[in-house]
Structure formats: C-alpha cells, structure tokens
Design an enzyme around this catalytic site. Sequence first.
Site, PDB file in Angstrom:
ATOM      1  N   LYS A 150       0.707   2.725  -9.095  1.00  0.00           N
ATOM      2  CA  LYS A 150       0.328   1.778 -10.150  1.00  0.00           C
ATOM      3  C   LYS A 150      -0.634   2.465 -11.098  1.00  0.00           C
ATOM      4  O   LYS A 150      -1.437   3.285 -10.658  1.00  0.00           O
ATOM      5  CB  LYS A 150      -0.354   0.545  -9.540  1.00  0.00           C
ATOM      6  CG  LYS A 150       0.474  -0.216  -8.507  1.00  0.00           C
ATOM      7  CD  LYS A 150       1.505  -1.116  -9.134  1.00  0.00           C
ATOM      8  CE  LYS A 150       2.318  -1.834  -8.065  1.00  0.00           C
ATOM      9  NZ  LYS A 150       3.332  -2.741  -8.577  1.00  0.00           N
ATOM     10  N   ASP A 178       7.746   2.382  -8.841  1.00  0.00           N
ATOM     11  CA  ASP A 178       7.916   0.951  -9.008  1.00  0.00           C
ATOM     12  C   ASP A 178       9.361   0.676  -9.439  1.00  0.00           C
ATOM     13  O   ASP A 178      10.068   1.585  -9.883  1.00  0.00           O
ATOM     14  CB  ASP A 178       6.909   0.417 -10.036  1.00  0.00           C
ATOM     15  CG  ASP A 178       6.244  -0.851  -9.520  1.00  0.00           C
ATOM     16  OD1 ASP A 178       6.959  -1.692  -8.963  1.00  0.00           O
ATOM     17  OD2 ASP A 178       5.016  -0.985  -9.660  1.00  0.00           O
ATOM     18  N   HIS A 266      15.106  -1.702  -3.145  1.00  0.00           N
ATOM     19  CA  HIS A 266      14.259  -2.742  -3.740  1.00  0.00           C
ATOM     20  C   HIS A 266      15.149  -3.912  -4.127  1.00  0.00           C
ATOM     21  O   HIS A 266      16.332  -3.728  -4.404  1.00  0.00           O
ATOM     22  CB  HIS A 266      13.520  -2.170  -4.959  1.00  0.00           C
ATOM     23  CG  HIS A 266      12.329  -2.982  -5.366  1.00  0.00           C
ATOM     24  ND1 HIS A 266      12.451  -4.176  -6.052  1.00  0.00           N
ATOM     25  CD2 HIS A 266      11.011  -2.782  -5.189  1.00  0.00           C
ATOM     26  CE1 HIS A 266      11.238  -4.673  -6.270  1.00  0.00           C
ATOM     27  NE2 HIS A 266      10.335  -3.849  -5.751  1.00  0.00           N
ATOM     28  N   SER A 337       6.011  -6.031   1.085  1.00  0.00           N
ATOM     29  CA  SER A 337       5.358  -5.566  -0.141  1.00  0.00           C
ATOM     30  C   SER A 337       5.142  -6.743  -1.067  1.00  0.00           C
ATOM     31  O   SER A 337       5.904  -7.706  -1.041  1.00  0.00           O
ATOM     32  CB  SER A 337       6.289  -4.535  -0.797  1.00  0.00           C
ATOM     33  OG  SER A 337       5.787  -4.085  -2.021  1.00  0.00           O
ATOM     34  N   GLY A 339       1.483  -7.937  -3.256  1.00  0.00           N
ATOM     35  CA  GLY A 339       0.172  -8.573  -3.114  1.00  0.00           C
ATOM     36  C   GLY A 339      -0.556  -8.235  -1.827  1.00  0.00           C
ATOM     37  O   GLY A 339      -1.538  -8.901  -1.485  1.00  0.00           O
ATOM     38  N   GLN A 359       3.422  -1.940   2.549  1.00  0.00           N
ATOM     39  CA  GLN A 359       3.208  -1.271   1.270  1.00  0.00           C
ATOM     40  C   GLN A 359       2.245  -2.033   0.388  1.00  0.00           C
ATOM     41  O   GLN A 359       2.360  -3.248   0.270  1.00  0.00           O
ATOM     42  CB  GLN A 359       4.527  -1.300   0.519  1.00  0.00           C
ATOM     43  CG  GLN A 359       5.237  -0.008   0.464  1.00  0.00           C
ATOM     44  CD  GLN A 359       6.588  -0.206  -0.198  1.00  0.00           C
ATOM     45  OE1 GLN A 359       7.480   0.507   0.145  1.00  0.00           O
ATOM     46  NE2 GLN A 359       6.735  -1.125  -1.120  1.00  0.00           N
ATOM     47  N   GLY A 361       0.376  -1.740  -3.567  1.00  0.00           N
ATOM     48  CA  GLY A 361       0.142  -1.037  -4.825  1.00  0.00           C
ATOM     49  C   GLY A 361      -1.297  -1.251  -5.242  1.00  0.00           C
ATOM     50  O   GLY A 361      -2.174  -0.399  -5.044  1.00  0.00           O
TER      51      GLY A 361
HETATM   52  C1  RUB Z   1       3.991  -4.792  -5.245  1.00  0.00           C
HETATM   53  C2  RUB Z   1       5.225  -4.298  -5.879  1.00  0.00           C
HETATM   54  C3  RUB Z   1       6.556  -4.693  -5.329  1.00  0.00           C
HETATM   55  C4  RUB Z   1       6.911  -6.140  -5.335  1.00  0.00           C
HETATM   56  C5  RUB Z   1       8.010  -6.370  -4.334  1.00  0.00           C
HETATM   57  O1  RUB Z   1       2.817  -4.370  -5.919  1.00  0.00           O
HETATM   58  O2  RUB Z   1       5.174  -3.507  -6.762  1.00  0.00           O
HETATM   59  O3  RUB Z   1       7.553  -4.132  -6.134  1.00  0.00           O
HETATM   60  O4  RUB Z   1       5.900  -7.004  -5.249  1.00  0.00           O
HETATM   61  O5  RUB Z   1       8.150  -7.652  -3.864  1.00  0.00           O
HETATM   62  P1  RUB Z   1       1.391  -4.881  -5.400  1.00  0.00           P
HETATM   63  P2  RUB Z   1       9.186  -7.966  -2.701  1.00  0.00           P
HETATM   64  O6  RUB Z   1       1.229  -4.320  -4.004  1.00  0.00           O
HETATM   65  O7  RUB Z   1       0.400  -4.325  -6.356  1.00  0.00           O
HETATM   66  O8  RUB Z   1       1.447  -6.370  -5.403  1.00  0.00           O
HETATM   67  O9  RUB Z   1       8.993  -6.959  -1.624  1.00  0.00           O
HETATM   68  O10 RUB Z   1       8.841  -9.348  -2.281  1.00  0.00           O
HETATM   69  O11 RUB Z   1      10.564  -7.857  -3.276  1.00  0.00           O
END
Ligand code: RUB
Length: 409
Positions: A150, A178, A266, A337, A339, A359, A361
């Site tokens: 990030k 990302d 993803h 992943s 938040g 994970q 970010g």
């Molecule tokens: C999280 C991030 C992920 C998504 C994935 O960044 O970049 O791509 O939130 O969501 P951070 P999911 O850790 O800064 O929030 O896994 O639910 O598809």
Amino acid sequence: MSMDYLALDEELDPEEYVICEYTVKSDLDIKTAGVRIAEEESTGTWTHPTTLSDDIFQRYGAKVTEAKNDKVRIGYPVIDFSGDIGGIPQILSIIAGNLFGLDSLEGVRLVNLEMPSKLVKNYPGPRFGLEGLRTILNRPKKPLVGTIVKPKIGLPPKEFADYVYQAGKGGLTNSKDDETLVDQDFCPLEDRVNCVSEKLDLLQEEGHQMIHAHNISTNAHEILDAADIALENGARQLMVDVLTVGFPGLQALAEDPSVDVPIHVHRAMHGAITKNPDHGISMPVIAKLVRMAGGDALHTGTYGAGKMHADISEELFSKEVLLGEEHDLKKVMPVSSGGLHPGLVQELMDVSGKDVQIQAGGGVSGHPDGVMAGAKALTQAVDAVCSGIGLREYAKEHTELKKALDKWM
Ligand code: RUB
C-alpha cells in the site's frame, strides 16, 4: 407428450448430473419457481417448442428433485455439458445464466453446486495448493503471514520492492500486488517484478524465504504473455482477479506448463455477485470453480474480523470447500484479507485455525514505526496465538505488537 420437469424426491446419480441448489424469492409457489429455472436452462424457452421430442426431453431435460420452502434442487444431465469446447463459461451459462433475469423470480441465489467427477477431471486443479505453498515457504504448520503493498497507487518499482523487503525483514512469508495494480506507468509489471525478485533473492540469501504474488489480470489474449514477462523476470507467484478476468484466464495459467509457480486468486467484484442474500451466486460456489480451475490460494473472507461484508456461514462453507475432500483436487489455501491488523489475529484464528494466509495492507504499513515494524507486529501476533498466549501478554515483551495494539485496539 409428457413434459414435466418435476421429479420430486428422485435420487439422481451424481455422476450423471450437475446438481445445483438455489434459494428463490418469488410470488410463485416454489415448485413452479423451480420449473421456471429448469425450463429456462434446458429447453431454453417459456413454451413448448414443436421441435422438442419426448426423447430429447427425457435425455437432456433438467430435473427439479426438491422444492421446499425457498429451496430448489435441480439436476442438469451431464450430457448437456459434454464436448471439448465450453469449459467453465459454458457451465456458468447453464447453471447461472438467464435464470437470474427471469421476471417471475424476484431473486434467485445459486448456493451450492455438485459436479460429477467425470467433468471435474477435465480441469487442472491446483498445482501447488496449500501443501505446495507450505513446502515452498518451509512453513509446515503456522498460518502464512502476508501483506498487500500500500498504497496501491503511485509507488514506483524500487519503493514498491523496498516495501516487500521491509515486510520480509519483519518476518512475513507473503506479499502481493493489490488487485488494481497491473502494469500502470507508475509501476510497470516488468520493472516491478525485477525489483521485487532482487529483494526476494536478497532475503533468501539472508535466510528468509518469501514469495510475492504479481497481478497479471488482463485481457484473455494477453494473459499468458503477461505471465511470461513476470516469470522471465523471476516471479515466484502470480495473481489473477478471477471474476474480472474470468475463470478461463486462471485456467489458462494453471494449465500452462511454463507457469511453474503458485497462483494467488483475488475475488475483486465478488460483492456484486455474492453480497445480496436473495440473489446471485454464493462464494462457496465460486470457490469450487476456482479450485477446479487451478487456483492455489483464494480470498474467502475474515469471518467478521475485518472491513469487508461477511456472511459467516458462507465463509465457513467456503473454507470447507477449499480444505475438504473435493474429488482428487489438492487443497487450496484460504486467504483472509480486508481490514486486518495484529489486534484481530486471535479473533480471526479462533475461526480460521492455522490453515490460512493472513494478510494485512494498512495493518502493516499503518504501523507507527513503518512497514518492518508492522510486519513484525503481525508476525508476533500470529506467533502469540500459535503459542496460546494472549496478545496483550505477548506484547509485554514485543514492542512492535504493543504499538500496533495501542494504535488499533
Ligand atoms: C486489503 C486488500 C484486499 C481486500 C480483499 O487491504 O487490499 O484486497 O480487502 O478483500 P487492507 P477480500 O488490509 O489495507 O484492508 O479478501 O474480502 O476479497
């Protein structure tokens, strides 16, 4: 001519039918609603075509074997999916196609899918899967711990790679692009892979094994070339946004012998498909198709611990789909992943267990002392939970974790 889609309570041979479960929201009674879906997805029309014989209907017609409350179970004969051309696009056009637009049904949700082995065997499945990732990273038991670089905009390749290096020095096993980063002018794929590979080699020389997933989500006719660029420059893992690219993009990579690295999947855009409880396709169904198509790791949610919408029962089902017996396909690593930060690791792992890639970010790069400290804090949180020690207790002797908890808890 007898043309009745209803075959209630008939036991279908799971080797001869693709069996789907839907929930339906409609003013119609549930049997009629089931028939509406079955007719749309087999004869494909609302009336009785004069060209339809009894023999065709018996051999190729869908069967509604259950219609109770808001649930219908429909079997589509496997012969409707035969032929060398078609693949997952054809499967989806049948089991999840026009039915979603039927005016008589306010909402339809495809909640589960059972595929005959003879169809599944046409798909590559994961080449590495959960065990393969663990072997590459020499991490047999603990969760994999990762970050998403990030911000996803503006970082040039050298700064981007430095982030990865810092994350590795902090103990993380994984990092990734990302979902929106591919080949933008500020961080072109070739330069980015080159710079990251150098740093991963350096980390390896220094005794730390780490991989980074490079996003090559692009047009169908370009994806194998993008994979070549990444692999020629030392990529240790590739990544695709499976829903925006389409399943065939993932499968093309998984089937290509030159792609000898794991594929991180993803699910960007899934919310448009999975979030409405009355309509769409459930994440476990998407997870089954990803496992068939060859994903080695897949985002399936944080069980309510993070920032993204969660239907916990569906997330648990996705976990089961990735880790349970599914024909002879290797297990897929579930990725949590969105938040996350060190303070949420206990809550997450209480549900996920250890077979997960955790994970963060912002939960790494937002640490008051920067990326390396953030990576250490996340690693420490995972170590604490794996040792059965409370996060606050562990933080007494681990300052990075303490600072993260103080900031976010
Ligand atoms: C999280 C991030 C992920 C998504 C994935 O960044 O970049 O791509 O939130 O969501 P951070 P999911 O850790 O800064 O929030 O896994 O639910 O598809």
